[in-house]
Motif scaffolding. Sequence first.
Motif, short mmCIF file in Angstrom:
data_model
loop_
_atom_site.label_atom_id
_atom_site.label_comp_id
_atom_site.label_asym_id
_atom_site.label_seq_id
_atom_site.Cartn_x
_atom_site.Cartn_y
_atom_site.Cartn_z
N LEU A 93 0.85 -1.19 0.00
CA LEU A 93 0.00 0.00 0.00
C LEU A 93 0.88 1.24 0.00
O LEU A 93 1.79 1.37 0.82
CB LEU A 93 -0.92 0.00 1.23
N GLY A 94 0.61 2.17 -0.94
CA GLY A 94 1.44 3.36 -1.06
C GLY A 94 1.01 4.50 -0.16
O GLY A 94 1.77 4.97 0.69
N TRP A 95 -0.22 4.96 -0.35
CA TRP A 95 -0.75 6.06 0.44
C TRP A 95 -2.09 5.65 1.05
O TRP A 95 -2.92 5.03 0.37
CB TRP A 95 -1.00 7.30 -0.43
N LEU A 96 -2.29 6.02 2.30
CA LEU A 96 -3.57 5.83 2.98
C LEU A 96 -3.99 7.17 3.55
O LEU A 96 -3.26 7.79 4.32
CB LEU A 96 -3.45 4.79 4.10
N ARG A 97 -5.19 7.64 3.16
CA ARG A 97 -5.64 8.99 3.50
C ARG A 97 -7.00 8.94 4.18
O ARG A 97 -7.86 8.11 3.85
CB ARG A 97 -5.74 9.82 2.22
N LEU A 98 -7.23 9.87 5.12
CA LEU A 98 -8.48 9.92 5.88
C LEU A 98 -9.24 11.20 5.59
O LEU A 98 -8.70 12.30 5.72
CB LEU A 98 -8.19 9.84 7.39
N LEU A 99 -10.50 11.07 5.21
CA LEU A 99 -11.36 12.23 4.96
C LEU A 99 -12.63 12.15 5.79
O LEU A 99 -13.36 11.15 5.74
CB LEU A 99 -11.71 12.34 3.48
N TYR A 100 -12.86 13.17 6.53
CA TYR A 100 -13.98 13.42 7.43
C TYR A 100 -13.83 12.71 8.76
O TYR A 100 -14.34 11.61 8.96
CB TYR A 100 -15.35 13.12 6.81
N ALA A 101 -13.09 13.36 9.64
CA ALA A 101 -12.98 12.95 11.04
C ALA A 101 -13.69 14.01 11.88
O ALA A 101 -13.39 15.20 11.76
CB ALA A 101 -11.51 12.84 11.45
N TYR A 102 -14.64 13.59 12.68
CA TYR A 102 -15.42 14.54 13.47
C TYR A 102 -14.48 15.25 14.45
O TYR A 102 -13.74 14.60 15.19
CB TYR A 102 -16.54 13.82 14.22
N PRO A 103 -14.47 16.59 14.46
CA PRO A 103 -13.47 17.32 15.23
C PRO A 103 -13.33 16.90 16.69
O PRO A 103 -12.21 16.76 17.19
CB PRO A 103 -13.95 18.78 15.11
#
Length: 268
Positions: free
Chosen positions: A48-58
């Motif tokens: 796996l090259g890149w793992l990205r996270l979108l939308y984490a509740y503040p």
Amino acid sequence: IAEVEHLVAAGVFEVNLVAQDLTAYGRDLGLRSGLARLVGDLSRVRGLGWLRLLYAYPSEVDDALLAVLAAGPPVVPYLDVPVQHVDDGVLRAMRRGYGGALARALPARLREAVPGIFLRTTFLVGHPGETEAAFEALLAHVTEAAYDHAGGFAFSPEPGTAEIELPDPVPPKVAAKRADRLMRRQRLVSRKALRRWLRQPVTVLVEGRSPESDLLGVGRHAGQAPEVDGVVHLADLPADVPPGTLVRARVEQTSDYDLVARFEARLP
């Protein structure tokens, strides 16, 4: 985990986890810090090259999550944390479950825990009860927080929602003007941030030829999520470099949201 293993085996380089609330992952299974546990497991998927996270509740970004974000590849130093607003009254009307102090302090907390992190957020203006003073406080936060990427939207009443019954509605034209002002402010923030890339080397994931010109390639660095952030336009990219290749380039121009860099070498 099995799905990501299958994707990587098929040649996928980048995986983006996207949800209405990623930080709720595992809550139905009784897990504490379920997202951090998942990211830790996924980071051990070979290839796996890149793992990205979108939308984490503040208010749900905990120390365990910050630790896996700071651990390095394949997890990219990137997080989408839609704060929406910084005014206590507006946040209460939105029923966000946190106040302005948490929202204002969040960028510094994330940058301290994960040096070099790229931050994305979303702001909502024109919500019922948003005064001019509340909006001005949000504008000031846009400058102070200096998010790398931000989206701004005007409130739109939806039939059947509780918000449609709230007092002190903001006229649609006022909300639209506020959204425009906010995004003009964010454009200045982005332009200033990108100037720091001038003459610097950057690692780019090639996506193909640029829609701007057949003479340019196009790709993204680790701080740019697909479809929602800016891109890197690549000059002198050899025609035989296929999509999915990592290359080193040097930034020669910057704009409001994009970079222009000259290809230097393929990376292993």
